[in-house]
Design a protein around this motif. Structure first.
Motif, short mmCIF file in Angstrom:
data_model
loop_
_atom_site.label_atom_id
_atom_site.label_comp_id
_atom_site.label_asym_id
_atom_site.label_seq_id
_atom_site.Cartn_x
_atom_site.Cartn_y
_atom_site.Cartn_z
N ALA A 1 2.31 47.32 68.08
CA ALA A 1 2.73 46.81 66.79
C ALA A 1 2.57 47.83 65.89
O ALA A 1 4.14 47.70 64.61
N ALA A 2 1.79 49.13 65.44
CA ALA A 2 2.27 50.06 64.65
C ALA A 2 3.40 51.20 64.78
O ALA A 2 4.33 50.73 63.94
N ALA A 3 3.98 50.74 66.17
CA ALA A 3 5.47 51.67 66.05
C ALA A 3 6.40 50.29 66.06
O ALA A 3 6.91 51.19 65.32
N VAL A 4 6.27 49.33 66.53
CA VAL A 4 7.17 48.75 66.00
C VAL A 4 7.39 48.50 64.15
O VAL A 4 8.74 48.58 64.14
N VAL A 5 6.44 47.97 63.53
CA VAL A 5 6.68 47.83 62.18
C VAL A 5 7.21 49.49 61.92
O VAL A 5 8.35 49.13 60.45
N ALA A 6 6.87 49.97 62.02
CA ALA A 6 6.66 51.57 61.26
C ALA A 6 8.95 51.70 62.08
O ALA A 6 9.43 52.33 61.04
N LEU A 7 9.00 51.51 63.39
CA LEU A 7 10.29 51.61 63.12
C LEU A 7 11.56 51.41 62.51
O LEU A 7 12.38 51.55 61.81
N ALA A 8 10.71 49.74 62.57
CA ALA A 8 11.43 47.99 61.81
C ALA A 8 12.08 49.66 60.39
O ALA A 8 12.85 49.39 59.11
N ASN A 9 11.08 50.04 59.90
CA ASN A 9 10.39 50.23 58.22
C ASN A 9 11.86 51.61 58.43
O ASN A 9 12.22 52.11 56.90
N VAL A 10 11.59 52.35 59.06
CA VAL A 10 12.13 53.34 59.21
C VAL A 10 13.79 53.40 59.03
O VAL A 10 14.26 53.79 58.51
N ARG A 11 14.53 52.41 60.00
CA ARG A 11 15.13 52.35 60.00
C ARG A 11 15.95 51.60 58.86
O ARG A 11 17.37 51.75 58.68
N THR A 12 14.99 50.46 57.83
CA THR A 12 15.96 49.72 57.14
C THR A 12 16.19 50.22 56.05
O THR A 12 16.61 50.47 55.25
N ASN A 13 14.79 51.57 55.57
CA ASN A 13 14.79 52.69 54.53
C ASN A 13 16.28 53.64 54.54
O ASN A 13 16.73 54.28 53.78
N LEU A 14 16.99 54.00 56.07
CA LEU A 14 17.96 54.96 56.27
C LEU A 14 18.68 54.16 55.80
O LEU A 14 19.47 55.31 55.50
N LEU A 15 19.16 52.86 55.90
CA LEU A 15 20.20 52.58 55.20
C LEU A 15 20.83 52.75 53.98
O LEU A 15 21.58 52.08 53.46
N SER A 16 19.66 52.83 53.07
CA SER A 16 19.69 53.34 51.70
C SER A 16 19.72 55.24 51.00
O SER A 16 19.67 54.94 49.84
N ILE A 17 19.66 55.67 52.18
CA ILE A 17 19.99 57.17 52.11
C ILE A 17 20.83 57.57 52.28
O ILE A 17 21.36 57.23 53.61
N LYS A 18 21.52 58.62 51.22
CA LYS A 18 23.04 59.05 51.31
C LYS A 18 22.70 60.66 52.25
O LYS A 18 24.35 60.72 52.88
#
Length: 177
Positions: A148-165
């Motif tokens: 669960a910790a890994a899946v949530v972390a992965l989702a957060n990394v992916r989401t945040n990367l969308l906002s980084i140029k």
């Protein structure tokens, strides 16, 4: 009517903090299983490994608790950056830079949680395979918390990367994921 603060609770802690808390719970369970294993004569061959698991699990528990707070703090910086003024060109540029840096930090925290989840999964697997059989369900729960910790972390990394140029930063994070 309810006051505005009651209708709009703060955005932290959020899912990233909850995921890190899952990791802390999983690590605490590994520590418990190892503790229940050391000293049992029928598990003597695993004592050294269980002692190592207990030490590593205690450190991971504390690390994950730091990530709970780190996730909340990094997201608060994202929120603060979104609220910066953007009337003038200079203000807009300052806001863009602040958002980029805030999203990078908000990415690095769950990325560290993902690294920790990999370690936790290994500890949980060893606890399942070599720990006290009476606590195998606890070791199994630790593995599920790690996932669960890994899946949530992965989702957060992916989401945040969308906002980084910064393409190099994004590429490096994606490669590590």
């Amino acid at each position: 009517p309810a006051p505005p603060a009651a209708r709009h609770p703060p955005a932290v802690p959020g899912g990233g903090s909850a995921g890190a808390l899952c990791g802390a719970l999983g690590a605490a369970l590994c520590s418990m299983v190892s503790n229940l294993s050391v000293g049992r004569e029928n598990l003597k061959a695993a004592w050294e490994e269980m002692e190592s698991i207990e030490e590593d699990a205690k450190a991971l528990t504390l690390h994950y608790l730091d990530l709970v707070d780190g996730d909340a703090a990094s997201y608060e910086k994202v929120i603060a950056a979104t609220r910066l003024p953007r009337t003038t060109v200079e203000e807009k540029n300052t806001r863009v830079v602040a958002l980029e840096e805030a999203f990078k930090k908000a990415t690095l925290v769950p990325l560290e949680g993902l690294r920790a989840a990999e370690k936790l999964m290994k500890l949980a697997r060893s606890a399942i395979e070599r720990g006290n059989p009476n606590a195998v369900s606890d070791a199994g729960a630790a593995l599920h918390f790690a996932r669960a910790a890994a899946v949530v972390a992965l989702a957060n990394v992916r989401t945040n990367l969308l906002s980084i140029k910064d393409k190099a930063f994004v590429g490096q994070c994606r490669q590590e994921m």
